[in-house]
Design a protein around this motif. Structure first.
Motif, PDB file in Angstrom:
ATOM      1  N   PRO A 175     -25.605  10.324 -25.435  1.00 46.98           N
ATOM      2  CA  PRO A 175     -24.181   9.938 -25.396  1.00 46.98           C
ATOM      3  C   PRO A 175     -23.433  10.226 -26.691  1.00 46.98           C
ATOM      4  O   PRO A 175     -22.249  10.587 -26.658  1.00 46.98           O
ATOM      5  N   VAL A 176     -24.109  10.093 -27.834  1.00 46.06           N
ATOM      6  CA  VAL A 176     -23.458  10.380 -29.117  1.00 46.06           C
ATOM      7  C   VAL A 176     -23.115  11.863 -29.215  1.00 46.06           C
ATOM      8  O   VAL A 176     -21.983  12.242 -29.546  1.00 46.06           O
ATOM      9  N   THR A 177     -24.093  12.709 -28.897  1.00 50.32           N
ATOM     10  CA  THR A 177     -23.868  14.153 -28.974  1.00 50.32           C
ATOM     11  C   THR A 177     -22.865  14.614 -27.929  1.00 50.32           C
ATOM     12  O   THR A 177     -22.018  15.472 -28.199  1.00 50.32           O
ATOM     13  N   PHE A 178     -22.935  14.049 -26.718  1.00 49.36           N
ATOM     14  CA  PHE A 178     -21.974  14.377 -25.673  1.00 49.36           C
ATOM     15  C   PHE A 178     -20.551  14.029 -26.118  1.00 49.36           C
ATOM     16  O   PHE A 178     -19.615  14.820 -25.937  1.00 49.36           O
ATOM     17  N   SER A 179     -20.385  12.835 -26.658  1.00 46.80           N
ATOM     18  CA  SER A 179     -19.059  12.404 -27.097  1.00 46.80           C
ATOM     19  C   SER A 179     -18.510  13.332 -28.172  1.00 46.80           C
ATOM     20  O   SER A 179     -17.330  13.711 -28.151  1.00 46.80           O
ATOM     21  N   SER A 220     -13.165  17.956 -37.764  1.00 45.98           N
ATOM     22  CA  SER A 220     -13.935  18.858 -38.615  1.00 45.98           C
ATOM     23  C   SER A 220     -14.698  19.891 -37.797  1.00 45.98           C
ATOM     24  O   SER A 220     -14.792  21.061 -38.191  1.00 45.98           O
ATOM     25  N   LEU A 221     -15.232  19.485 -36.653  1.00 48.32           N
ATOM     26  CA  LEU A 221     -15.956  20.423 -35.805  1.00 48.32           C
ATOM     27  C   LEU A 221     -15.000  21.369 -35.091  1.00 48.32           C
ATOM     28  O   LEU A 221     -15.262  22.575 -34.978  1.00 48.32           O
ATOM     29  N   ALA A 222     -13.874  20.838 -34.607  1.00 50.22           N
ATOM     30  CA  ALA A 222     -12.912  21.674 -33.883  1.00 50.22           C
ATOM     31  C   ALA A 222     -12.199  22.652 -34.804  1.00 50.22           C
ATOM     32  O   ALA A 222     -11.762  23.713 -34.355  1.00 50.22           O
ATOM     33  N   PHE A 223     -12.062  22.327 -36.087  1.00 53.07           N
ATOM     34  CA  PHE A 223     -11.368  23.210 -37.021  1.00 53.07           C
ATOM     35  C   PHE A 223     -12.063  24.566 -37.110  1.00 53.07           C
ATOM     36  O   PHE A 223     -11.403  25.619 -37.145  1.00 53.07           O
ATOM     37  N   LEU A 224     -13.390  24.555 -37.129  1.00 56.71           N
ATOM     38  CA  LEU A 224     -14.136  25.811 -37.177  1.00 56.71           C
ATOM     39  C   LEU A 224     -13.986  26.599 -35.888  1.00 56.71           C
ATOM     40  O   LEU A 224     -13.651  27.787 -35.898  1.00 56.71           O
ATOM     41  N   TYR A 225     -14.208  25.938 -34.763  1.00 55.17           N
ATOM     42  CA  TYR A 225     -14.220  26.643 -33.483  1.00 55.17           C
ATOM     43  C   TYR A 225     -12.821  27.051 -33.030  1.00 55.17           C
ATOM     44  O   TYR A 225     -12.646  28.125 -32.436  1.00 55.17           O
ATOM     45  N   ASP A 247     -21.074  28.066 -26.904  1.00 52.55           N
ATOM     46  CA  ASP A 247     -20.808  27.093 -27.972  1.00 52.55           C
ATOM     47  C   ASP A 247     -21.051  25.665 -27.499  1.00 52.55           C
ATOM     48  O   ASP A 247     -21.674  24.860 -28.206  1.00 52.55           O
ATOM     49  N   LEU A 248     -20.542  25.336 -26.308  1.00 57.71           N
ATOM     50  CA  LEU A 248     -20.711  23.978 -25.801  1.00 57.71           C
ATOM     51  C   LEU A 248     -22.183  23.681 -25.536  1.00 57.71           C
ATOM     52  O   LEU A 248     -22.667  22.582 -25.839  1.00 57.71           O
ATOM     53  N   GLY A 249     -22.915  24.645 -24.984  1.00 53.34           N
ATOM     54  CA  GLY A 249     -24.340  24.440 -24.745  1.00 53.34           C
ATOM     55  C   GLY A 249     -25.109  24.200 -26.030  1.00 53.34           C
ATOM     56  O   GLY A 249     -25.982  23.321 -26.099  1.00 53.34           O
ATOM     57  N   LEU A 250     -24.784  24.959 -27.071  1.00 50.24           N
ATOM     58  CA  LEU A 250     -25.448  24.761 -28.360  1.00 50.24           C
ATOM     59  C   LEU A 250     -25.150  23.384 -28.937  1.00 50.24           C
ATOM     60  O   LEU A 250     -26.047  22.717 -29.473  1.00 50.24           O
ATOM     61  N   LEU A 251     -23.899  22.948 -28.826  1.00 53.73           N
ATOM     62  CA  LEU A 251     -23.530  21.644 -29.382  1.00 53.73           C
ATOM     63  C   LEU A 251     -24.153  20.499 -28.595  1.00 53.73           C
ATOM     64  O   LEU A 251     -24.534  19.477 -29.175  1.00 53.73           O
ATOM     65  N   LEU A 252     -24.249  20.645 -27.272  1.00 52.26           N
ATOM     66  CA  LEU A 252     -24.888  19.596 -26.477  1.00 52.26           C
ATOM     67  C   LEU A 252     -26.374  19.482 -26.813  1.00 52.26           C
ATOM     68  O   LEU A 252     -26.981  18.426 -26.629  1.00 52.26           O
ATOM     69  N   LEU A 258     -27.584  25.554 -18.565  1.00 50.94           N
ATOM     70  CA  LEU A 258     -26.670  24.864 -17.647  1.00 50.94           C
ATOM     71  C   LEU A 258     -25.219  25.258 -17.911  1.00 50.94           C
ATOM     72  O   LEU A 258     -24.460  25.548 -16.969  1.00 50.94           O
ATOM     73  N   CYS A 259     -24.814  25.280 -19.172  1.00 51.30           N
ATOM     74  CA  CYS A 259     -23.432  25.641 -19.495  1.00 51.30           C
ATOM     75  C   CYS A 259     -23.141  27.092 -19.131  1.00 51.30           C
ATOM     76  O   CYS A 259     -22.041  27.400 -18.652  1.00 51.30           O
ATOM     77  N   ASN A 260     -24.104  27.976 -19.331  1.00 52.60           N
ATOM     78  CA  ASN A 260     -23.887  29.368 -18.946  1.00 52.60           C
ATOM     79  C   ASN A 260     -23.816  29.527 -17.434  1.00 52.60           C
ATOM     80  O   ASN A 260     -23.079  30.379 -16.934  1.00 52.60           O
ATOM     81  N   LEU A 261     -24.553  28.699 -16.692  1.00 49.44           N
ATOM     82  CA  LEU A 261     -24.445  28.717 -15.235  1.00 49.44           C
ATOM     83  C   LEU A 261     -23.050  28.269 -14.802  1.00 49.44           C
ATOM     84  O   LEU A 261     -22.431  28.887 -13.913  1.00 49.44           O
ATOM     85  N   LEU A 262     -22.538  27.216 -15.411  1.00 49.45           N
ATOM     86  CA  LEU A 262     -21.191  26.753 -15.084  1.00 49.45           C
ATOM     87  C   LEU A 262     -20.140  27.803 -15.421  1.00 49.45           C
ATOM     88  O   LEU A 262     -19.160  27.988 -14.690  1.00 49.45           O
TER      89      LEU A 262
END
Length: 336
Positions: A118-122, A209-214, A268-273, A317-321
């Protein structure tokens, strides 16, 4: 459409099987090729100065004294059916899905990871919404007004975002808005169901801080795609037919430019999850990334193996979506 979904889902399942095989090779075969004996390999799964009896128990529990194909079969069986380990008169159970069992701490890996998801998802989902909306919007406006003041300003900010590492921007935000000006106070994770307002407040700085890079990367990518798309013949045809400029930009220009953005977003989302290691370390968020770093520092191989499998699962999973979203964005993909 249904046939396309079935094909992509089957390909994702095959890819997960391949990932499990590669992971098994990395953790169990490569050390042997490098010259490690089964005793040395087993000793890495328990604490310092292990006794010969403990090493023998690990070898038996993990099947290090058996052929590799049997070990891989037991590895897959543990994922779908669980596993049991014995220590003389004592026994331990690794429930389904068994992503590993820490013999150093005598705990299952999956419950540890599950409590941190849940922490990483959030962190990942909140930051991804910010960078996707801000990056795409800035890229579209810059492409529609090239060489304007906004274009130069947004691309300058994007260049700074790409250049500055997260551990710098995160530490800077903490220094300014948590220590010098205690707007956000002592940051700590709050469960969303307990207090949604505090949940968001404590994640604002990590999100930014995370969104600034991406967002910088997405702004540059969107701008390049839109500049190329808006010069196509079908865009001029749409304008010649009298369509509103907003419809031309959104329905024709942006829709065509979204394909590469979706590809990068899924990765990117898959790596972060699978764990935002640096961000979680900077802000002391007890997520999957923080858990992975702790496992590496403790040299706890089952925990590292479990995080590797979970991260691979989220990426697939993210690449499948993303593949399924392709069919919605571009109907021509369904025929491929």
């Amino acid at each position: 459409m249904l046939a396309y979904i079935i094909r992509r889902t089957f390909a994702a399942l095959v890819l997960l099987l391949v990932v499990s095989a590669v992971t098994f090779v990395i953790f169990f075969l490569l050390p042997r090729i490098a010259g490690e004996t089964t005793d040395q390999l087993a000793a890495q799964y328990i604490g310092k100065n292990p006794s010969p009896a403990a090493i023998a128990a690990i070898k038996k529990n993990l099947g290090f004294d058996q052929p590799l194909y049997i070990q891989y079969g037991r590895f897959l069986k543990g994922l779908v059916a669980g596993a049991k380990y014995k220590y003389g008169p004592d026994a331990a159970t690794c429930h389904v899905p068994c992503f590993g069992y820490s013999f150093k701490n005598h705990v299952e890996v999956w419950p540890d990871i599950r409590s941190r998801i849940p922490v990483t998802f959030s962190l990942a989902l909140g930051a991804s919404v910010i960078w996707l909306l801000s990056g795409v919007a800035a890229g579209v406006v810059s492409a529609l007004k090239p060489r304007s003041f906004f274009d130069r300003l947004s691309m300058g900010v994007a260049l700074a975002g790409v250049s500055l590492p997260i551990f710098f921007t995160g530490a800077l935000l903490l220094t300014l808005f948590s220590y010098q000006w205690p707007i956000f106070g002592n940051l700590h994770y709050v469960n969303f169901t307990s207090n949604p307002l505090m949940w968001a407040k404590n994640l604002v700085l990590p999100w930014v801080s995370l969104a600034f890079l991406y967002s910088a990367l997405y702004a540059r990518l969107t701008r390049a795609g839109m500049l190329e798309t808006m010069n196509e013949d079908y865009i001029r045809t749409a304008r010649a037919k009298g369509l509103r400029e907003r419809d031309v930009v959104v329905r024709h220009g942006l829709r065509s430019a979204l394909t590469p953005i979706l590809t990068i977003f899924g990765m990117d989302l898959g790596l972060l999850l699978g764990g935002a290691l640096i961000t979680e370390q900077v802000f002391s968020l007890q997520g999957v990334g923080f858990y992975a770093v702790s496992a590496i520092n403790d040299n706890d191989l089952p925990k590292i193996l479990g995080v590797t499998l979970i991260a691979a699962f989220f990426i697939v999973l993210c690449n499948l979506l993303v593949d399924l979203l392709y069919a919605a964005v571009d109907p021509r993909v369904r025929l491929s």
